[in-house]
Design a protein around this motif. Structure first.
Motif, short mmCIF file in Angstrom:
data_model
loop_
_atom_site.label_atom_id
_atom_site.label_comp_id
_atom_site.label_asym_id
_atom_site.label_seq_id
_atom_site.Cartn_x
_atom_site.Cartn_y
_atom_site.Cartn_z
N VAL A 285 -43.56 23.41 5.42
CA VAL A 285 -42.52 23.03 4.45
C VAL A 285 -42.96 21.82 3.65
N LEU A 289 -43.27 22.18 -0.25
CA LEU A 289 -42.21 21.48 -1.00
C LEU A 289 -42.52 19.99 -1.04
N ALA A 293 -37.79 17.57 1.89
CA ALA A 293 -37.50 18.89 2.46
C ALA A 293 -37.93 18.96 3.92
N PHE A 297 -35.55 19.73 7.09
CA PHE A 297 -35.97 20.84 7.95
C PHE A 297 -36.11 20.37 9.40
N LEU A 349 -34.80 24.74 -0.08
CA LEU A 349 -35.36 25.39 1.10
C LEU A 349 -34.99 26.88 1.17
N SER A 350 -33.86 27.23 0.57
CA SER A 350 -33.41 28.63 0.61
C SER A 350 -33.93 29.46 -0.56
N PHE A 355 -37.40 29.36 3.34
CA PHE A 355 -37.58 28.83 4.69
C PHE A 355 -36.24 28.75 5.43
N VAL A 356 -35.15 28.80 4.68
CA VAL A 356 -33.80 28.72 5.25
C VAL A 356 -32.96 29.84 4.67
N ILE A 365 -32.61 28.45 10.02
CA ILE A 365 -34.05 28.43 9.74
C ILE A 365 -34.63 29.83 9.95
N THR A 370 -41.30 31.58 7.89
CA THR A 370 -42.04 30.32 7.82
C THR A 370 -43.39 30.43 8.51
#
Length: 485
Positions: A285, A289, A293, A297, A349-350, A355-356, A365, A370
């Motif tokens: 992540v 990112l 982030a 996370f 993140l989504s 990743f989410v 998660i 991931t």
């Protein structure tokens, strides 16, 4: 199924740690699969006594799991139960990760906890009495207060799930009843995936061998053990009855196992692999990112860790925005973030790659995706080092497309001459990094290319086992050369 070089590397590890005889038994079981004792004796051509001792060594160091398998009998006969032995391939590989495990503990606890973990890693399985006896003559455990400190630190490790009770010695895999088998066939594809038992025999055995949760991570402090030991040792007139009383007090720490069996403790490899898995996810992540982030996370991982029961969990439990923010502000970096900013990070993140996952204003998660992203990045870096920048661009294009692409389209997409493109694609195909299909339309022949990431990951993993084996052999050779000099 364990790959060719995976078996060779595992046998090499066992040879280095326990010698060629134990390695021969391990090699037999890895190649042939679970076997009864008589078959191991037949294949290895060793005496039954020697095979038994080799099996006991592997069991002591958590590299082998015995189990009972129920099989259908003949017509009119009762079902048969066979005693089989199965090597735990992953646990053999964990032996080269011991330094990483100890580093994880050292980041959370003091040196005494690290020493306890090191003792268990070195000896495999120990009772509470054996663990404490090992520290009796040391500075930490030479007094009553030292014994109390040992118990407290042992309790910390058990509560953190770094140490667990040893599994059931011989779990029984019974034949499924009609009621257990029928619902699985009637369920749809999605539902069946969620409720089916583990597919592989190893997974089924490991699940059956796990003690009940309340017993697996149960360790009771006994403040009298240190004082009673000092009393027995310092009193020259103490008799055998006092010694037995002391041993009984120490056995109480084990929580009272049925049939008065002494409870054994071992390092919980699952928890350490879970922590390493989390570390990889966080770094993935951060790379894709940014640091903010990664901070959010990490907070989600900490908030859902207690509910994560399996290593290969596909996703974490759903978390609300407020619960995530409450975990974020526990860290120094997180205290600089507002709730709105954390929500904006969750949106990032989504997004692709996600990743989410977001469902009904709750966030979970996506471990599966991931890890796949991290594995893909690793494979792409190998392609870059092995075949060059242009090959990396082609591979990345095919990986993202997820379908067959023609040579001309690949050439046009990366702005490279068709002849050079065909040569590079052919090299990657010969190295089993690509799949090729020929399409004939009249007199014209087209070459189509595709990345099968699932098969490729297995191939790359086998290459890594090969490289690790060669590196270990090279290091051993260099050390031997130094000795001769």
């Amino acid at each position: 199924m364990v790959s060719q070089y995976g078996i060779k590397y595992a046998v090499h590890i066992i040879t280095n740690h326990f010698g060629p005889l134990v390695a021969k038994v391990c090699d037999c079981l890895l190649k042939k699969g679970p076997l009864p004792l008589r078959e191991i004796v037949r294949y290895t051509e060793l005496s039954e006594t020697l095979v038994r001792n080799c099996l006991l060594v592997l069991i002591q160091h958590n590299c082998l799991q015995p189990f009972l398998l129920e099989e259908e009998g003949g017509f009119g006969e009762v079902n048969k139960v066979s005693s089989l032995y199965m090597v735990l391939f992953d646990n053999v590989l964990h032996r080269v990760r011991f330094s990483k495990f100890m580093a994880i503990v050292s980041q959370e606890f003091d040196k005494l906890c690290v020493d306890l973990i090191e003792t268990l890693l070195q000896h495999g399985r120990l009772s509470s009495e054996q663990i404490f006896d090992g520290f009796r003559d040391s500075t930490e455990g030479s007094s009553s207060g030292g014994m109390e400190a040992l118990q407290e630190n042992m309790h910390k490790l058990v509560m953190a799930r770094y140490v667990e009770r040893c599994p059931i010695s011989e779990p029984l895999l019974a034949l499924p009843s009609e009621e257990e088998a029928a619902p699985v066939r009637r369920r749809g594809a999605k539902s069946a995936k969620a409720f089916l038992e583990p597919e592989t025999l190893e997974q089924r055995v490991l699940v059956a061998a796990v003690p009940p949760e309340g017993m697996r991570f149960s360790f009771e402090l006994n403040p009298e053990i240190g004082a009673d030991r000092d009393k027995v040792e310092n009193n020259s007139s103490s008799n055998i009855g006092d010694k037995r009383k002391l041993d009984a007090l120490e056995s109480d720490i084990d929580g009272g196992v049925a049939d008065k069996q002494v409870a054994l403790w071992r390092v919980n490899f699952e928890e350490f692999i879970r922590r390493l898995r989390h570390k990889i996810c966080i770094e993935t992540v951060r790379t894709r990112l940014d640091d903010e982030a990664a901070t959010v996370f990490t907070a989600m991982l900490d908030a859902s860790r207690s509910e994560e029961k399996k290593i290969k969990t596909a996703s974490s439990v759903p978390l609300s925005e407020n619960s995530i923010y409450a975990e974020v502000i526990k860290s120094e970096k997180g205290r600089n973030m507002t709730l709105d900013y954390v929500i904006s990070v969750l949106v990032g993140l989504s997004s692709s790659p996600p990743f989410v996952r977001v469902v009904d204003n709750s966030y979970s998660i996506d471990f599966k995706h991931t890890i796949e992203v991290a594995q893909t990045d690793e494979v792409e870096s190998i392609v870059y080092k092995k075949y060059g920048k242009d090959a990396y661009r082609m591979f990345r294009l095919l990986s993202k497309a997820g379908r067959l692409l023609e040579t001309d389209k690949i050439s046009d997409s990366i702005f490279l001459e068709k002849k050079e493109t065909a040569n590079i694609l052919s090299k990657m195909w010969q190295g089993d990094y690509l799949q090729m299909e020929k399409l004939i339309a009249g007199p014209t022949q087209f070459l189509l290319w595709k990345v099968n990431m699932i098969n490729l990951r297995e191939r790359v993993l086998d290459d890594m086992f090969h490289a690790a084996l060669n590196l270990s052999l090279r290091v051993a050779y260099e050390l031997e050369q130094q000795k001769e000099v």
